[in-house]
Structure formats: C-alpha cells, structure tokens
Design a protein around this motif. Structure first.
Motif: not given
Length: 194
Positions: A12, A47, A60-61, A65-68, A71, A93, A95, A138
């Motif tokens: 992300a 967010r 992140l929305n 990328c919600r599952k990134a 970073l 989260y 990361f 991504y």
C-alpha cells in the motif's frame, strides 16, 4: 514474536511525509494494554470522515489494499511522541513491513521490539516503489529478509540492508523477553548463588 523470513504481499503506497504517531493512532484509542483491536483505529482520521464514512481516496480503503501487509511510506514515518500503540495498530491491522526513507527513532525501537520490519531506502527508490505499486494495480511484491531483497512483479530486484542483530532477531522471532529467556539457566544459577 512471529518469525520473519520472507513476505509475499500486497503493498500500500502512502504518499505522505512526516506521518507522526498521532496520525497512526490517535491518543483517544490508546486505552488498551493489549495489542489486539488496535488495527481498527489505524489512520482513523485519514480513513474515515467525521461521521464515520470511509474516505474513498485513502489507500487502505482501496479494495485490494485492505489486506496490504507492506506499507511504502515517505520520509520521517513514525515521528512524534513515543507510542508503542502505533506499532501495535500497524501490526494488528496486518502490516509486517514498512519501507520508507527514514523513520522516527522511538518508532524504530518500538517496531524492532514488536517484529515489524522497517526498511530504509533512498527517497527516489521509495518514490519509485509507490509509483510502481499503483501502476501494477498493487501487485504483490516479495520482501526476502534472508537475502535482503525486494522482488517486484516486473522482475526488478531492489537490495536493502538492515542491522545484523535486528535481522537475526526478526528471522528467529526473538523479542526482548525471548532473548533473555535463552539465558534462563544462567539466570537461575546466578539467583541460586545470591
């Protein structure tokens, strides 16, 4: 602490410099003493809108990328006040790795103690990685801590260096307590003599 050898994950890109620990997690969410549940408050002001709706323009929305787990940030990430909760929010989260030109000193120490890999690369390289992440939709990249390389979906390989002790501890999943417990017999023998 979870071992880190190789990570193949969605990146992300966060194109913001000087992201301080209050942006990572606001003080109002730092009431908990456990690491779980902090991820829901990660970058909350970035967010969500004031009324709780997701901001469509925050990375992140983005559905992918919600599952990134990687970073890619800009310079001076994690500056500001001493907040271990910031690292807890990032790891809760999901990361496992943050790539940036530079990090706040206290943030770096907290990351090291909590198994979050920080990779320092030149500004131009970080800019390239953020741009490539968007251009490749991504696509996952691979961070290989053993080889100290980042593999992009294009085939490009980027080398990085981290401190040998930090690398050893991450590869073997050793936090401060685990490193101390490796000497349990010697500690018990010392206590018996005292």
């Amino acid at each position: 602490m979870q071992k880190f050898t190789q990570l193949h994950a969605v990146p992300a890109p966060l194109d913001l410099a000087n992201v301080d620990t209050d942006m990572v997690i606001s003080a109002q969410y730092m009431k908990g003493l456990t690491r779980t549940g902090m991820g829901q408050h990660l970058f909350k002001l970035l967010r969500y809108t004031a009324d709780g709706r997701e901001r469509g323009d925050f990375i992140l929305n983005h559905p992918i990328c919600r599952k990134a787990q990687i970073l890619i940030a800009d310079r001076n990430f994690g500056c500001g006040s001493s907040r271990e909760h910031a690292v807890w929010a990032l790891t809760d989260y999901g990361f496992r790795c943050i790539i940036a030109p530079s990090f706040g000193d206290i943030f770096s120490n907290n990351a090291r103690k909590n198994g979050l890999l920080l990779i320092r690369l030149p500004t131009a390289t970080c800019d390239h990685l953020r741009e490539f992440a968007g251009q490749s939709q991504y696509a996952p990249m691979t961070v290989d801590l053993i080889a100290q390389t980042i593999h992009l979906s294009s085939g490009e390989i980027i080398d990085f260096q981290i401190d040998d002790v930090d690398r050893h501890n991450l590869v073997h999943g050793l936090d401060d307590i685990a490193r101390t417990l490796r000497h349990a017999d010697a500690l018990e023998a010392f206590e018996a003599r005292a």
